[in-house]
Design a protein around this motif. Structure first.
Motif, PDB file in Angstrom:
ATOM      1  N   SER A   1     -33.801 -33.331 -17.800  1.00 57.55           N
ATOM      2  CA  SER A   1     -33.826 -33.116 -19.243  1.00 57.55           C
ATOM      3  C   SER A   1     -35.227 -32.982 -19.827  1.00 57.55           C
ATOM      4  O   SER A   1     -35.365 -32.605 -20.983  1.00 57.55           O
ATOM      5  N   ASP A   2     -36.231 -33.272 -19.062  1.00 60.69           N
ATOM      6  CA  ASP A   2     -37.607 -33.190 -19.553  1.00 60.69           C
ATOM      7  C   ASP A   2     -37.929 -31.775 -20.018  1.00 60.69           C
ATOM      8  O   ASP A   2     -37.472 -30.795 -19.446  1.00 60.69           O
ATOM      9  N   GLU A   3     -38.732 -31.663 -21.055  1.00 63.12           N
ATOM     10  CA  GLU A   3     -39.102 -30.359 -21.635  1.00 63.12           C
ATOM     11  C   GLU A   3     -39.741 -29.430 -20.604  1.00 63.12           C
ATOM     12  O   GLU A   3     -39.549 -28.217 -20.643  1.00 63.12           O
ATOM     13  N   LYS A   4     -40.487 -30.000 -19.652  1.00 60.82           N
ATOM     14  CA  LYS A   4     -41.170 -29.141 -18.674  1.00 60.82           C
ATOM     15  C   LYS A   4     -40.189 -28.463 -17.713  1.00 60.82           C
ATOM     16  O   LYS A   4     -40.562 -27.547 -17.000  1.00 60.82           O
ATOM     17  N   TYR A   5     -38.925 -28.882 -17.707  1.00 63.71           N
ATOM     18  CA  TYR A   5     -37.910 -28.264 -16.851  1.00 63.71           C
ATOM     19  C   TYR A   5     -36.987 -27.331 -17.630  1.00 63.71           C
ATOM     20  O   TYR A   5     -35.937 -26.929 -17.137  1.00 63.71           O
ATOM     21  N   LYS A   6     -37.391 -26.972 -18.824  1.00 65.25           N
ATOM     22  CA  LYS A   6     -36.579 -26.101 -19.669  1.00 65.25           C
ATOM     23  C   LYS A   6     -36.288 -24.760 -18.972  1.00 65.25           C
ATOM     24  O   LYS A   6     -35.166 -24.268 -18.997  1.00 65.25           O
TER      25      LYS A   6
END
Length: 170
Positions: free
Chosen positions: A73-78
């Motif tokens: 869910s982290d933004e860097k895995y968008k």
């Protein structure tokens, strides 16, 4: 008249694999509701694939819930989430991809139940049970798209061609 900018979907399998490996090292805990859906899916009648909005709704949102729970869910895995969801949507819409204007022309929530929705759900449940990487989920969904013929030959990357050849050998 303003010209719409079209975001080109261009990716590198190595980039997806790298993001997946990093995300898998940071996986959260499972909520445990997956077993309930697996038991219900086994009771679905796949012989009569008639429109059943209630059933389609339930299966579609089970898929979404599993993805929301199990993808990082982290933004860097968008971008990683976007690649995986795009493969899912292409499959559920019967191979429909966005055109130059960014319009797909199909709704993945309206997919056939036994031939598409349940196939994705089954693959997700297998992926969870196998405990494999997020990259493996991407490959599972891409392989479904290749197996169903949703990519033209010129759209299939070198890696996809290996998957396709392997499928034809098995």
């Amino acid at each position: 008249m303003e010209e719409k900018k079209v975001k080109k979907v261009d990716f590198d399998l190595e980039e997806i694999k790298k993001l997946s490996e990093e995300a898998d090292r940071n996986k959260g805990l499972q909520l445990g509701f997956e077993q309930e859906f697996e038991n219900e899916i086994m009771s679905f009648d796949v012989i009569d694939d008639i429109q059943n909005p209630e059933k389609a709704y339930k299966v579609y949102y089970a898929i979404e819930g599993i993805l929301r729970t199990h993808l990082p869910s982290d933004e860097k895995y968008k971008e990683l989430r976007r690649f995986i969801r795009e493969e899912k949507i292409i499959f559920l819409t019967g191979g429909k991809k966005k055109n130059e204007a960014g319009i797909r022309g199909a709704d993945s929530r309206q997919a056939y139940i036994s031939t598409h929705l349940e196939v994705v759900l089954k693959n997700l449940l297998e992926w969870i049970q196998e405990g494999t990487s997020t990259f493996e989920l991407f490959l599972k969904l891409r392989k479904l798209n290749i197996d169903y013929g949703y990519f033209k030959e010129e759209e299939i990357s070198e890696y996809d061609q290996k998957l396709f050849k392997q499928k034809n050998i098995d």
